[in-house]
Motif scaffolding. Structure first.
Motif, PDB file in Angstrom:
ATOM      1  N   LEU A 117       0.818  -1.214   0.000  1.00 46.91           N
ATOM      2  CA  LEU A 117       0.000   0.000   0.000  1.00 46.91           C
ATOM      3  C   LEU A 117       0.855   1.269   0.000  1.00 46.91           C
ATOM      4  O   LEU A 117       0.592   2.201  -0.754  1.00 46.91           O
ATOM      5  CB  LEU A 117      -0.923  -0.024   1.226  1.00 46.91           C
ATOM      6  N   GLY A 118       1.883   1.308   0.853  1.00 45.71           N
ATOM      7  CA  GLY A 118       2.719   2.496   0.949  1.00 45.71           C
ATOM      8  C   GLY A 118       3.427   2.826  -0.347  1.00 45.71           C
ATOM      9  O   GLY A 118       3.554   4.009  -0.719  1.00 45.71           O
ATOM     10  N   ILE A 119       3.885   1.807  -1.049  1.00 51.48           N
ATOM     11  CA  ILE A 119       4.577   2.026  -2.318  1.00 51.48           C
ATOM     12  C   ILE A 119       3.597   2.507  -3.386  1.00 51.48           C
ATOM     13  O   ILE A 119       3.893   3.418  -4.170  1.00 51.48           O
ATOM     14  CB  ILE A 119       5.298   0.745  -2.768  1.00 51.48           C
ATOM     15  N   ALA A 120       2.402   1.901  -3.429  1.00 45.57           N
ATOM     16  CA  ALA A 120       1.400   2.290  -4.423  1.00 45.57           C
ATOM     17  C   ALA A 120       1.022   3.757  -4.268  1.00 45.57           C
ATOM     18  O   ALA A 120       0.972   4.515  -5.248  1.00 45.57           O
ATOM     19  CB  ALA A 120       0.163   1.402  -4.286  1.00 45.57           C
ATOM     20  N   VAL A 121       0.767   4.193  -3.035  1.00 44.60           N
ATOM     21  CA  VAL A 121       0.362   5.573  -2.799  1.00 44.60           C
ATOM     22  C   VAL A 121       1.518   6.532  -3.081  1.00 44.60           C
ATOM     23  O   VAL A 121       1.312   7.637  -3.591  1.00 44.60           O
ATOM     24  CB  VAL A 121      -0.160   5.735  -1.358  1.00 44.60           C
ATOM     25  N   THR A 122       2.728   6.107  -2.771  1.00 45.48           N
ATOM     26  CA  THR A 122       3.894   6.956  -3.051  1.00 45.48           C
ATOM     27  C   THR A 122       4.032   7.212  -4.543  1.00 45.48           C
ATOM     28  O   THR A 122       4.259   8.349  -4.978  1.00 45.48           O
ATOM     29  CB  THR A 122       5.179   6.299  -2.515  1.00 45.48           C
ATOM     30  N   GLN A 263       0.465  11.743   3.119  1.00 43.97           N
ATOM     31  CA  GLN A 263      -0.307  10.558   2.742  1.00 43.97           C
ATOM     32  C   GLN A 263       0.558   9.304   2.488  1.00 43.97           C
ATOM     33  O   GLN A 263       0.226   8.231   2.966  1.00 43.97           O
ATOM     34  CB  GLN A 263      -1.151  10.862   1.503  1.00 43.97           C
ATOM     35  N   PRO A 264       1.667   9.410   1.725  1.00 49.32           N
ATOM     36  CA  PRO A 264       2.460   8.190   1.504  1.00 49.32           C
ATOM     37  C   PRO A 264       2.978   7.560   2.793  1.00 49.32           C
ATOM     38  O   PRO A 264       2.986   6.333   2.937  1.00 49.32           O
ATOM     39  CB  PRO A 264       3.618   8.689   0.614  1.00 49.32           C
ATOM     40  N   ALA A 265       3.419   8.387   3.741  1.00 53.99           N
ATOM     41  CA  ALA A 265       3.899   7.852   5.019  1.00 53.99           C
ATOM     42  C   ALA A 265       2.763   7.194   5.780  1.00 53.99           C
ATOM     43  O   ALA A 265       2.933   6.116   6.378  1.00 53.99           O
ATOM     44  CB  ALA A 265       4.527   8.966   5.856  1.00 53.99           C
ATOM     45  N   ALA A 266       1.590   7.828   5.762  1.00 53.17           N
ATOM     46  CA  ALA A 266       0.432   7.241   6.435  1.00 53.17           C
ATOM     47  C   ALA A 266       0.044   5.915   5.797  1.00 53.17           C
ATOM     48  O   ALA A 266      -0.325   4.961   6.487  1.00 53.17           O
ATOM     49  CB  ALA A 266      -0.744   8.224   6.390  1.00 53.17           C
ATOM     50  N   ALA A 267       0.123   5.852   4.470  1.00 55.23           N
ATOM     51  CA  ALA A 267      -0.186   4.600   3.781  1.00 55.23           C
ATOM     52  C   ALA A 267       0.805   3.497   4.157  1.00 55.23           C
ATOM     53  O   ALA A 267       0.424   2.347   4.381  1.00 55.23           O
ATOM     54  CB  ALA A 267      -0.175   4.827   2.271  1.00 55.23           C
TER      55      ALA A 267
END
Length: 318
Positions: A117-122, A263-267
């Motif tokens: 998830l974190g990589i996708a949002v980043t 947002q990326p960190a939160a993801a």
């Protein structure tokens, strides 16, 4: 969404009953606006993590449709958009807006069904970052472009196991998000208030309905799965929508945009806590680079945020 009176109704200074809605609104208004934004971010990414868990029994296309359906109902009830008095060009713009909304949501759900998830949002954040950079003519913006490029490179630095299809879907989501931002501005010039977003959410939900039915079939008749899917919509759209509207009333848009860059960190944190997706140190550094680039570009351009009405009212992210 409507006031519900309690049997033991608390009363205001004038002796009138205070509704649950009024109590809730008072509680929200007492919170610092930065806390509201952080709460919105946590809600969005928690919703994305729950959605990924739901993928085990319900396909991504069906889950994202339930999310869009939830936000559509909210927007239509609140905004009550007028459908008369608009030109053919107006409708073409809102149709494009709705299509970009649907594609953006569908692509990011397809992405984090395959990669963390974190990589996708980043990766998805490259879309609004590009718009923010293009909207400013400062030479310093080249620094943000380079920093974002370094971040994307670091994502796969020591892990060659990233699904290329998942990465491609994340890039597609980024492109759709960029087009969404541009079409959002065009829609705002043609439709009053949030009417354009409400109509676009109807277009997006209608467009994804056949996909959801084709992918999920009879599973959409299981009320338990549908209930969880609608809960994803509440976490990903309804709660953030409410919190962000309150925050924007008391916070400069530029500050809002910088906070949304988290947002990326939160993801990544939601993926770690709820899904057991642990990023490598290099990937955390990549997330940090993209966050810094997004915050820097947003601060320079004065953009109102990378999500804006998109993820709160109808989208995401994540």
């Amino acid at each position: 969404m409507y006031p519900v009176e309690l049997e033991s109704r608390p009363r205001g200074n004038d002796g009138t009953p205070t509704s649950v809605r009024a109590l809730t609104q008072d509680m929200v208004e007492r919170l610092p606006p930065a806390w509201l934004v952080l709460g919105s971010i946590a809600s969005v990414q928690s919703g994305a993590a729950v959605a990924k868990i739901l993928f085990e029994v319900l396909p991504p296309g069906a889950v994202v449709w339930l999310r869009l359906l939830t936000s559509m109902v909210l927007l239509v009830l609140v905004v009550r958009p007028a459908v008369r008095g608009h030109s053919r060009t107006d409708w073409l713009v809102v149709l494009g807006f709705g299509a970009s909304l649907a594609l953006m949501n569908w692509a990011i759900y397809q992405s984090f069904a395959r990669i963390p998830l974190g990589i996708a949002v980043t990766i998805e954040f490259l879309g609004p970052l590009l718009i923010a950079v293009l909207g400013s003519r400062r030479r310093l913006d080249l620094v943000w472009v380079v920093l974002a490029g370094v971040g994307v490179t670091l994502l796969g630095w020591d892990n060659g196991e990233l699904d290329p299809v998942g990465v491609a879907f994340a890039l597609l989501a980024a492109a759709a998000w960029a087009s969404y931002i541009l079409l959002s501005a065009a829609t705002g010039q043609r439709f009053a208030g949030m009417s354009g977003l409400a109509l676009a959410s109807m277009v997006g939900a209608a467009g994804l309905a056949p996909v959801a039915v084709a992918e999920a079939g009879a599973a959409l008749l299981d009320w338990r799965l549908v209930a969880v899917g609608l809960a994803v919509g509440v976490l990903s759209s309804v709660i953030p929508y409410t919190l962000e509207l309150q925050a924007l009333r008391r916070m400069p848009p530029r500050v809002f945009g910088i906070l949304m860059s988290l947002q990326p960190a939160a993801a990544a944190l939601a993926g770690m806590v709820l899904l057991g997706e642990f990023l490598t140190p290099w990937q955390w550094l990549a997330v940090g680079c993209v966050i810094a680039a997004s915050a820097g570009a947003t601060r320079a351009s004065g953009a109102p945020g990378s999500r804006g009405a998109g993820r709160s009212g109808a989208k995401p992210s994540g």
